[in-house]
Scaffold this motif. Structure first.
Motif, PDB file in Angstrom:
ATOM      1  N   TRP A 460       0.832  -1.211   0.000  1.00 49.48           N
ATOM      2  CA  TRP A 460       0.000   0.000   0.000  1.00 49.48           C
ATOM      3  C   TRP A 460       0.865   1.258   0.000  1.00 49.48           C
ATOM      4  CZ3 TRP A 460      -3.451  -2.546   4.295  1.00 49.48           C
ATOM      5  CH2 TRP A 460      -4.251  -3.516   3.703  1.00 49.48           C
ATOM      6  N   ALA A 461       1.954   1.214   0.807  1.00 51.19           N
ATOM      7  CA  ALA A 461       2.801   2.398   0.868  1.00 51.19           C
ATOM      8  C   ALA A 461       3.461   2.650  -0.484  1.00 51.19           C
ATOM      9  CB  ALA A 461       3.852   2.218   1.956  1.00 51.19           C
ATOM     10  N   SER A 462       3.874   1.575  -1.157  1.00 51.75           N
ATOM     11  CA  SER A 462       4.557   1.776  -2.440  1.00 51.75           C
ATOM     12  C   SER A 462       3.587   2.316  -3.493  1.00 51.75           C
ATOM     13  CB  SER A 462       5.207   0.486  -2.917  1.00 51.75           C
ATOM     14  OG  SER A 462       4.239  -0.511  -3.092  1.00 51.75           O
ATOM     15  N   LEU A 463       2.332   1.832  -3.422  1.00 51.53           N
ATOM     16  CA  LEU A 463       1.334   2.360  -4.351  1.00 51.53           C
ATOM     17  C   LEU A 463       1.098   3.849  -4.093  1.00 51.53           C
ATOM     18  CD1 LEU A 463      -0.561   1.472  -6.620  1.00 51.53           C
ATOM     19  CD2 LEU A 463      -2.338   1.188  -4.911  1.00 51.53           C
ATOM     20  N   ALA A 464       1.039   4.196  -2.806  1.00 50.42           N
ATOM     21  CA  ALA A 464       0.845   5.596  -2.457  1.00 50.42           C
ATOM     22  C   ALA A 464       2.019   6.430  -2.953  1.00 50.42           C
ATOM     23  CB  ALA A 464       0.696   5.732  -0.946  1.00 50.42           C
ATOM     24  N   ALA A 465       3.238   5.881  -2.853  1.00 45.07           N
ATOM     25  CA  ALA A 465       4.420   6.612  -3.299  1.00 45.07           C
ATOM     26  C   ALA A 465       4.331   6.913  -4.788  1.00 45.07           C
ATOM     27  CB  ALA A 465       5.670   5.807  -2.996  1.00 45.07           C
ATOM     28  N   ILE A 466       3.815   5.932  -5.545  1.00 42.53           N
ATOM     29  CA  ILE A 466       3.694   6.146  -6.995  1.00 42.53           C
ATOM     30  C   ILE A 466       2.655   7.223  -7.299  1.00 42.53           C
ATOM     31  CG2 ILE A 466       2.820   5.052  -9.093  1.00 42.53           C
ATOM     32  CD1 ILE A 466       4.493   2.648  -8.326  1.00 42.53           C
ATOM     33  N   ALA A 467       1.535   7.143  -6.593  1.00 38.26           N
ATOM     34  CA  ALA A 467       0.493   8.156  -6.791  1.00 38.26           C
ATOM     35  C   ALA A 467       1.041   9.533  -6.454  1.00 38.26           C
ATOM     36  CB  ALA A 467      -0.716   7.832  -5.919  1.00 38.26           C
ATOM     37  N   LEU A 468       1.819   9.586  -5.373  1.00 34.71           N
ATOM     38  CA  LEU A 468       2.393  10.860  -4.953  1.00 34.71           C
ATOM     39  C   LEU A 468       3.322  11.406  -6.027  1.00 34.71           C
ATOM     40  CD1 LEU A 468       2.484  12.759  -2.464  1.00 34.71           C
ATOM     41  CD2 LEU A 468       4.689  11.727  -1.955  1.00 34.71           C
TER      42      LEU A 468
END
Lengths: 603, 793
Positions: A460-468
Motif C-alpha cells: 500500500w505504501a509503495s502504491l501511495a508513493a507512486i500516486a504521490l
C-alpha cells in the motif's frame, strides 16, 4: 532444487542495495530499500518454490541494477567500464526475456529512458553528429542486438537439449518435426498419378489428415452418410485413391498419368470404398449457408455422381522442384480441392466434433474460403502398379532452419499464451493487484498452509508513493510552465530522474496486463512491485532529506520496525508455520483475503 | 524599418513563455517572425536577396499593404499579433477567391453529376439507405440500424424533394419507373460537390499559397473514390461534407482565436460553427467521433498554451466555459435533437422495434403492445414481464425440474413466445365461465390463479420444495391443478405497487402501466426472479422463485419482485391505444437505442476464414491494394468500381506516414539550433498541419483496433485529410525551393497529371457498360479485381 530460486530471490536484496546506491541515494536509504524488499512476504513465497517467476524477478532486478550503474558512468562514454555496464544490461535483459515474455517489458522501460537521454544529447552542441551517431549505435547494439542474440542463444540451447520427440511434437509443423530425432523421418514417392494412394495433410501447424471411418453423420442434422474428419495420426483410414472425375476415364495403359492442376478428380476412401462427396446440407458444427457437409458416399454397384467431383487447384509449388506447380507432387505442391457443383473448397474449420465423431477435427466445404485454411498437401503417395523401370522419385520434407524453428516456436508460444483462458479460482485481474485484493493459495495441509500474500504495508505504501510521484510531477509541470521552479529541498533533480525512471518502468510492467485477455495471477505483479518499492524508498528520502540526522534515522527505524512487524504477522502463511485460528482470523485485514482459517490449529 | 528589425532580432525577451510541443530555446522566435515579413518585403524589391528567409508566399503582399495602410508599424513589430491580425484575418479571403470558389464548384458539379442517373440499379449500399431506411421516415415506420439518424434523414429529405412516396423497394434491385432516383442522387451529390470548394477555403485558412490551395481542391475534385461515393444515395457524401466542414470551421476558429479578439462576435460564431459541424458529423456516423477527438485534442493544447501564457484567471475560466459550451454541449444537443426528430418521425410500428423496451413499443402506433385492452379482467391472457432488467417474461414449458417437486419448470425468458402466455383465473374453487360471465376487473388485493395457456398447468409454490439454485427461497412450478386441488398452493394475491402513468390512484390492474407484486396467498412469499440462470436442464433461462419471510417487510419494492403486464389479450374487450397512457422518457429511449446500435455494430464481425472481395483490412487502404466492386460484374451491367486515384492515394500515404519522422527531425534540428527554423516558424507550421495529420491519424489508426468488418470507403474521411496534407507538403517544398519560383508551375503540372489519371480511371467512376476485360490494362496492381478475382471460386 528449491535452493536455486531461493538463492536468486535472496540475491535481489543486495541488488536492490546496489541499485539504490547507483541512483545516488545515501547508505541509509539504500539499506531501508533492501530491507523493504527482503521482508516482502510475497517475494519470499515466490522464491521458495520452483517457479519461473523467481528467475524473472532476479534478472529484471539485475538488469535495472546494471542500467543504473551504466548511468553513473555517463561522464565516461565509450570507456571500458561504460561498455561493460551497457553490455551487461543487454545480456541481462536478454536473460529476463528468455525466462518469460514479461521480461520484454524491460524494453519499453529502458528504451524510453534511452530515447529521452539521446534526445537530451541532441541539444548538446559540443557533441558532434558522428559522436551522437556512435551513442545511438552503441545503444542499438547493447540494448537491442545483444538481448536478441541472448534470446536466440537460449533457444539454441533449448533445441540442443530437447532434440528428441516428446508429447508436444504433434503441435509443430512437419518441417519442424523432421529436425527432431525420432520425429518425422521418411520419404515418399514424389509424383501423384491417377490411381495413386495418397494421404492428405491440411497445411496448418496444428494439422491432421483427411480421414473417414465407418461411422455416419447424424440423421437429424446431417445427411446420415459416412463421416469425413481430420485426424492427427497416420492410419489406414487416411488413405485415399485418386480417380478421374465421374464419367471420365484415364488411359493408364501407356504408363501412369500424372494429376495436373485444374483437373477434376474424385477421391475414393480406400478401406470403405466411399467417394469424398458434398451436397447442399449444413455441416455438423455450422449453420452458415456458405458451408456444406462433406461425406463419404457410394455403395457397390453405384457409379457415383458428379457431386463426387472436386477440381484440384495448385496454389503454389516448391521453387526447387520443377513442375510442382503444374503436376501434383507429394509434399511440394500445395493445393485446394474445390467442389465442382457447389464451388466450395475443402476447409479445415479447426473445431472439435462431439463424442459421436470421436472428437476429431471438423472439415467441411466452404464457399469463398480464404486459401490459408483450405490448403492441403500430399504427405504420402504410392502408385500400386509401379513398375521397376519407372524410376520412382522421392520427396521429403525440408528440415527447418534454426531461424525457422525459433520463429515457429515463438509463434506457437504466442498462440498458446492467448488460449490460456482457464477459470482458475485464484486467478486475479490486474486492477486487483496493486492494492492487494487477495492472494493465491499454493498449498494447504493440516494446521498450516502456504498462501501467497504480500506485505500489505509495503504494497500500500509503495502504491501511495507512486500516486504521490504522479501528483508531484503534474504539479511541477504546471508550475514550471508558469515560471515557478520549486527545488524540493534540493532533491528535485535526483528525485525526478530516479523516481521518474522507476515509475515509468513500473507502468511498463503493470499497464500492459490490463490489455491481456489471458488468465493472470498476482505473481505477475512482482517485477512492478519491486520498482514500486524503490519509488517508496525515494519518496521517504525526499521527505527526510532536510531533517536532522537523528530524526531521519528514527523515521527510518520506525518504518523498518513497522514493516518487520507486519512481515512477522504474515510469516505464518508465508512459511506455513502453525498458528491459531484466532490469530488467523485477526490477520484478515481485508474481507477479500481468503486464506482458510478453518484449517488453522487451535482457536 | 530595417534597423528597427535588426534591433528587434537582438532583443531577447524573457517573458515570452515556453510553448508546447516545442521547447522554446529561441524565446525571441515570435519577434523574429515579425521581422521576417519585412525582410521578405525587401526581397520582393530585390534588396535583401541574400537574407535567409522562410517565405510566407501569399501573405507577403498583404503585410506590406496593411503596414502601409495603417502606418502603425511600431505596434506591429512590438506586438506581433497585430500584424498577424491584419495578415491572418483580412488577408485570408480576397475577392478573387470568390471566382476560384465558383470555378471549383462548377468543375465539381461536372464530375459529380455527369451521367448520374445512368444506372437505374439500386447500387451498393443504396439497398440499405435509399431503399430500406430512408423511406421509413416517409412512411413513419420504426427501424433499427447501426448509424445515427442525421445522414439518413437527409436522404429522406432528398427523397421527399424528389417526390418519392416511401414505398418499399426492398425486394427489387432496380428503381421502379415512378421513382425519380436521379433527383435523389443529385441532391446527395451536392454534399460531395461542396467538398471541393471547402477544401480550397480550408487550405487558405491553413496558410497554403493560393496555387497550392487550388491544387488541394483539385486533389479532392479528381479523386475517383471520393467522386464515385458521392454519386449515389449513400451516407458517405454527407459524412465527408460534415467532416470537411468541421475541419474548415476548426481551422478558421484556430486563426480567429489566435489573431482576433477573444469572445468577439466572430470568435463566438466560429466556435459555434465548429460545435455545430461536430454535432452533425457525429450524428451522421459514429466515425464522426474521431473529429470530436481531433478538435478536443487541439482545444486542450490551446487551453494549455493559454495556461502557460498566464492570462488572467477570469479570462482563462471563460475560455474553458466557452469551449465546454461550444464543443461539448452544443454537439451533444445537436446529436440529441437528431434522435428526437428521429423518434418523432418514426411513430409507427416497424421491424426494429423489438430492440427497444416494452414501454417504447407500447407507444408505437400499431405495434402489438400498443394495441391491446388497457384493463385486465378475469379470463384475460397476459404476458408478464419482470421489472428486473434482463430475465424477461414469465415462462413455462413442458420440461420438468430434475429434483424437488419434479413438476413443470417456471422460468423467465427474454424473447416473445407462446409459452409466455398465462390466463388469469379466479382463486381456487371458484367456478367461472370467462367467455360468458359478467366481465370482472382485477383489483388490488384480489386473488388470482395463473394458468399456463399452452399446457394448462397452474402456477404454484409450496413450503415442501426449495428453489433449485437459491435454496433459501421456495420453488415455483406449474402443475396440473386437479391432482392437488384441495391444497391452496396456487392462489396468488395481486398487490398493486405503483400506477405508473394514470393520474387517478386507482386500484385496477392495467396493461403496461400497473406495477404489482404477486404474493402467495397462503405462504405470503413473493414471486421473484433474479440474475441467476438455471443450468442446461433449464435451458439457461432465469430461475423464478418465491421469496419467503415477507411478513416483516410487507412493502418490498425491489425490482426483482415487481412485475407488469406487457401484453393483454381479451376477446371480450376492445383494443385501446396505449400511447394514451404510457409515457416515455426521451433520454432513456435515446440511450437505449445507442446501446443497441453499439451491440449491432460489434456483432458485424467478419469470418476470418472467409474470403470476401468487398471487405478489406485497414493496412491495405492507404496503398489502394483492394479496390471494391460496387455492383455485379457481368458484361452488360453498368459497372462502378470503388478505386481511388492511385497517385493521390500513394503520395498522400507516403506523406502522412513520413510526417511524424519529419516532425522529430525538425524538432531535433531545432534542439541543436542547426537549421533555419526558429521556434515561432516551427510552431506556425505545427499549428497549420496538426489538424491535417491529426485528422488522418485519428480517422485511420483506430480502425486497426476495431473488430467489425471494414471496407475501403471507411478510409475516405482519412483520405480527405491526407489529400490536404499532401498539398500542404507540396506547398512547403515549393515555397522553399528557389524561393517559390516554381510553385505555380508545379501546381499546374501536378494538377494536370492528377486530372489525367482521374480521366484514365474515369470509366470506373462514371460507369462502364462493356466487358470489364476491355479495361484489363488499367490493372496497375495484381490485387485489383478489375476483371478477375484470384481467390474467387
Amino acid at each position: 532444487m528449491r535452493l536455486l530460486p531461493a538463492l536468486l530471490g535472496a540475491l535481489t536484496v543486495p541488488a536492490t542495495f546496489a541499485t539504490m546506491r547507483a541512483c545516488g541515494y545515501r547508505m541509509d536509504t539504500a539499506l531501508l530499500a533492501s530491507l523493504l524488499v527482503c521482508f516482502e512476504n510475497g517475494l519470499i513465497t515466490q522464491s521458495r518454490l520452483i517457479l519461473l517467476d523467481s528467475p524473472l524477478v532476479f534478472f529484471t532486478v539485475l538488469t535495472l541494477t546494471a542500467w543504473s550503474m551504466f548511468w553513473t558512468k555517463q561522464g565516461q562514454s565509450f570507456t571500458g567500464v561504460w561498455w561493460f555496464w551497457l553490455l551487461t544490461t543487454g545480456v541481462l535483459m536478454g536473460c529476463a526475456a528468455s525466462c518469460k515474455w514479461v521480461g520484454l517489458f524491460l524494453f519499453p522501460a529502458i528504451g524510453l529512458s534511452t530515447i529521452s537521454d539521446l534526445w537530451d544529447k541532441i541539444a548538446d552542441r559540443s557533441l558532434s553528429p558522428t559522436r551522437w551517431g556512435m551513442h545511438f549505435a552503441s545503444r542499438a547494439v547493447g540494448l537491442l542486438a545483444v538481448p536478441f542474440a541472448v534470446y536466440m542463444f537460449w533457444f539454441q540451447v533449448h533445441f540442443a537439449l530437447l532434440h528428441t520427440t516428446g508429447e508436444a511434437t504433434s503441435m509443430m509443423t512437419p518441417e519442424f518435426q523432421t529436425t527432431l530425432r525420432g520425429g518425422l523421418d521418411f520419404s515418399t514417392d514424389r509424383d501423384v498419378f491417377y490411381g495413386s494412394e495418397i494421404r492428405m495433410r491440411s497445411s496448418n501447424s496444428q494439422s491432421g489428415f483427411l480421414h473417414s471411418h465407418t461411422h455416419n453423420w447424424q440423421h437429424d442434422k446431417g445427411s446420415g452418410q459416412q463421416q469425413i474428419t481430420i485426424y492427427g495420426h497416420a492410419d489406414q483410414n487416411n488413405i485415399w485413391v485418386v480417380e478421374p472425375a465421374f464419367n471420365i476415364t484415364v488411359d493408364s495403359s501407356l504408363g501412369p498419368v500424372p494429376v495436373k492442376t485444374g483437373e477434376t478428380v474424385r477421391l475414393r476412401h480406400k478401406i470403405t470404398g466411399k467417394y469424398l462427396h458434398s451436397h447442399d446440407k449444413r455441416p455438423a458444427l455450422s449453420s452458415d449457408d456458405q458451408k456444406f457437409e462433406l461425406s463419404g458416399y457410394g455403395f457397390p454397384g453405384f457409379a457415383g455422381d458428379n457431386n463426387d467431383d472436386f477440381r484440384l487447384e495448385i496454389l503454389n509449388g516448391d521453387k526447387n522442384e520443377v513442375g510442382s506447380d503444374v503436376h501434383v507432387q507429394a509434399i511440394y505442391s500445395r493445393f485446394r480441392l474445390i467442389h465442382r457443383n457447389l464451388q466450395c473448397a475443402v476447409y479445415n474449420s479447426r473445431k472439435k466434433l462431439p463424442k459421436w465423431a470421436f472428437e476429431q477435427t471438423e472439415v467441411n466445404c466452404m464457399r469463398n474460403c480464404m486459401p490459408r485454411m483450405s490448403t492441403w498437401h500430399v504427405e504420402y503417395a504410392h502408385y500400386p502398379n509401379a513398375t521397376a523401370e519407372m524410376g520412382v522419385r522421392k520427396a521429403r520434407y525440408r528440415p527447418l532452419s534454426v531461424w525457422g524453428k525459433i520463429w515457429e516456436y515463438n509463434k506457437l508460444m504466442a498462440e498458446s499464451n492467448e488460449s490460456l483462458t482457464g477459470d482458475h479460482p485464484f486467478a486475479a485481474r490486474p486492477q486487483h493487484w496493486a492494492w492487494l485484493r487477495r492472494g493465491t493459495a499454493y498449498w494447504g495441509g493440516r494446521g498450516h498452509f502456504v498462501y501467497q500474500l504480500g506485505n500489505p504495508l509495503v504494497w500500500w505504501a509503495s502504491l501511495a508513493a507512486i500516486a504521490l510521484f504522479g501528483l508531484v510531477r503534474a504539479v511541477l509541470f504546471l508550475m514550471d510552465k508558469r515560471q515557478v521552479f520549486p527545488s524540493l529541498g534540493g532533491q528535485r533533480s535526483v528525485y525526478l530522474s530516479s523516481a521518474g525512471f522507476f515509475v515509468i518502468a513500473w507502468a511498463c510492467h503493470y499497464v500492459p496486463f490490463f490489455l491481456m485477455g489471458r488468465e493472470l495471477f498476482i505473481h505477475h505483479y512482482f517485477p512492478a512491485l519491486w520498482m514500486a518499492i524503490l519509488v517508496l524508498a525515494f519518496t521517504l528520502d525526499l521527505f527526510t532529506a532536510r531533517m536532522p540526522a537523528i530524526v531521519r534515522v528514527s523515521v527510518y527505524v520506525a518504518v523498518a520496525a513497522a514493516v518487520l512487524h507486519v512481515f512477522n504477522t504474515f510469516s505464518y502463511i508465508t512459511y506455513s508455520r502453525t498458528w491459531t485460528k484466532d490469530a488467523c482470523e485477526k490477520t484478515k485485514w481485508l474481507k477479500t483475503w481468503d486464506f482458510d482459517c478453518e484449517h488453522a490449529l487451535g482457536g | 524599418m530595417e534597423s528597427r528589425n535588426l534591433k528587434q532580432r537582438g532583443h531577447h525577451s524573457p517573458v515570452i513563455p515556453e510553448t508546447l510541443p516545442f521547447k522554446a530555446d529561441d524565446v525571441a522566435g515570435e519577434h523574429s517572425r515579425g521581422a521576417k515579413y519585412t525582410v521578405d518585403t525587401l526581397d520582393a524589391d530585390g534588396e535583401g536577396a541574400s537574407s535567409k528567409t522562410y517565405g510566407a508566399y501569399p501573405i507577403v503582399s498583404t503585410v506590406q499593404r496593411d503596414d502601409g495602410g495603417t502606418g502603425n508599424n511600431d505596434k506591429s513589430i512590438t506586438d506581433f499579433s497585430a500584424v498577424s491580425l491584419a495578415a491572418g484575418i483580412q488577408g485570408i479571403m480576397r475577392s478573387q477567391d470568390l471566382v476560384t470558389v465558383m470555378v471549383l464548384t462548377v468543375l465539381s458539379l461536372m464530375t459529380r453529376l455527369y451521367r448520374i442517373g445512368r444506372s437505374n440499379r439500386i447500387l451498393w449500399d443504396e439497398s440499405h439507405f435509399s431503399s430500406t431506411y430512408a423511406p421509413k421516415y416517409l412512411n413513419h415506420t420504426f427501424y433499427h440500424d447501426v448509424h445515427p439518424p442525421l445522414a439518413k434523414m437527409l436522404v429522406a429529405l432528398a427523397q421527399v424533394v424528389a417526390g418519392f412516396n416511401g414505398s418499399d423497394l426492398k425486394q427489387s434491385n432496380k428503381y421502379p419507373e415512378y421513382v425519380n432516383y436521379t433527383m435523389m442522387r443529385v441532391q446527395i451529390a451536392m454534399y460531395g460537390v461542396a467538398l471541393v470548394p471547402l477544401a480550397y477555403l480550408t487550405c487558405l485558412q491553413l496558410r497554403l499559397s493560393r496555387p497550392m490551395a487550388i491544387l488541394a481542391a483539385s486533389f479532392v475534385l479528381f479523386d475517383n473514390a471520393i467522386c464515385v461515393m458521392s454519386r449515389f444515395v449513400l451516407l458517405d457524401a454527407q459524412l465527408l461534407f460534415f467532416t470537411a466542414l468541421t475541419l474548415f470551421s476548426a481551422a478558421t476558429f484556430q486563426n480567429v482565436n489566435k489573431y482576433a479578439e477573444p469572445f468577439s462576435h466572430r470568435w463566438w460564431a466560429w466556435l459555434s460553427m465548429t460545435g455545430f459541424s461536430l454535432g452533425c458529423v457525429m450524428s451522421s456516423k459514429w466515425v464522426g467521433l474521431f473529429c470530436v477527438i481531433l478538435v478536443g485534442i487541439v482545444t486542450a493544447e490551446d487551453l494549455f498554451r493559454k495556461f502557460c501564457d498566464r492570462i488572467p484567471w477570469e479570462d482563462y475560466t471563460m475560455h474553458w466555459l466557452a469551449r465546454i459550451n461550444g464543443l461539448i454541449v452544443l454537439p451533444l444537443v445537436i446529436y440529441m435533437a437528431c434522435f428526437w426528430i428521429h423518434f418523432k418521425l418514426l411513430y409507427r410500428t416497424g421491424p426494429g422495434e423489438h430492440k427497444m423496451s416494452a414501454n417504447f413499443q407500447a407507444r408505437l402506433l400499431g405495434s402489438k403492445l400498443n394495441s391491446q385492452p388497457y384493463d385486465i379482467t378475469y379470463g384475460a391472457f397476459v404476458d408478464m414481464r419482470s421489472m428486473y432488467n434482463g430475465p424477461g417474461l414469465l415462462h413455462s414449458h413442458i420440461h420438468r425440474y430434475p429434483s424437488m417437486s419434479r413438476q413443470q419448470q417456471v422460468t423467465c425468458f427474454p424473447h416473445r413466445d407462446t409459452n409466455n402466455i398465462w390466463q388469469l383465473h379466479k382463486g381456487r374453487g371458484i367456478a367461472a365461465n370467462y367467455t360468458l360471465d359478467k366481465i370482472e376487473f382485477i383489483n388490488h388485493g384480489d386473488i388470482v390463479q395463473l394458468v399456463h395457456n399452452n399446457t394448462g398447468a397452474v402456477l404454484r409454490s409450496s413450503k415442501e420444495f426449495l428453489a433449485p439454485l437459491t435454496t433459501s427461497h421456495f420453488e415455483v412450478a406449474a402443475e396440473n391443478i386437479t391432482a392437488s386441488s384441495d391444497v391452496d398452493i396456487s392462489d396468488w394475491r395481486v398487490e398493486v405497487v405503483q400506477q405508473k402513468h394514470s393520474k387517478r390512484s386507482d386500484k385496477r390492474l392495467h396493461a403496461m402501466t400497473t406495477v404489482f407484486r404477486l404474493r402467495h396467498a397462503s405462504m405470503g412469499c413473493l414471486l421473484r426472479v433474479g440474475s441467476r440462470r438455471l443450468p442446461k436442464w433449464g435451458w439457461s433461462q432465469s430461475e423464478v422463485t418465491c421469496l419467503p419471510d415477507s411478513t416483516h417487510k410487507k412493502d418490498v419494492k425491489s425490482k426483482d419482485v415487481l412485475w407488469y403486464i406487457e401484453h393483454n389479450t381479451n376477446k371480450r374487450m376492445l383494443n385501446d391505444d396505449l400511447s394514451k397512457y404510457v409515457k416515455g422518457d426521451f433520454i432513456i429511449d435515446m440511450i437505449q437505442l445507442n446501446i443497441e446500435m453499439g451491440k449491432t455494430n460489434s456483432a458485424l464481425s467478419p469470418d476470418r476464414d472467409k474470403y470476401n472481395a468487398l471487405e478489406s483490412d485497414p493496412w491495405s487502404w492507404p496503398f489502394l491494394i483492394y479496390p471494391m466492386r460496387m455492383v455485379g460484374w457481368s458484361d452488360k451491367t453498368i459497372k462502378y468500381y470503388e478505386i481511388g486515384n492511385p497517385i493521390l492515394w500513394w503520395a498522400s500515404a507516403i506523406v502522412c506516414i513520413m510526417y511524424p519522422f519529419r516532425l522529430v527531425y525538425w524538432l531535433a534540428c531545432q534542439r541543436r539550433q542547426c537549421s533555419g527554423w526558429r521556434s515561432g516558424e516551427l510552431l506556425e507550421l505545427w499549428d497549420n498541419s496538426k489538424l491535417l495529420w491529426g485528422g488522418w491519424a485519428l480517422h485511420y489508426l483506430p480502425f486497426f483496433l476495431m473488430g467489425r468488418v471494414t471496407y475501403i470507403h471507411h478510409y475516405l474521411p482519412a483520405l480527405y485529410f491526407a489529400l490536404l496534407q499532401l498539398a500542404f507538403d507540396l506547398d512547403l517544398v515549393f515555397k522553399h525551393w528557389r524561393r517559390g519560383r516554381y510553385l505555380r508551375l508545379a501546381a499546374w503540372c501536378i494538377g494536370t497529371l492528377v486530372c489525367l489519371v482521374f480521366l484514365y480511371f474515369a470509366p470506373f467512376t462514371f460507369g462502364w457498360d462493356r466487358p470489364a476485360k476491355e479495361l484489363a490494362g488499367r490493372r496497375w496492381l495484381s490485387t485489383w479485381n478489375i476483371y478477375e478475382d484470384i481467390y474467387a471460386m
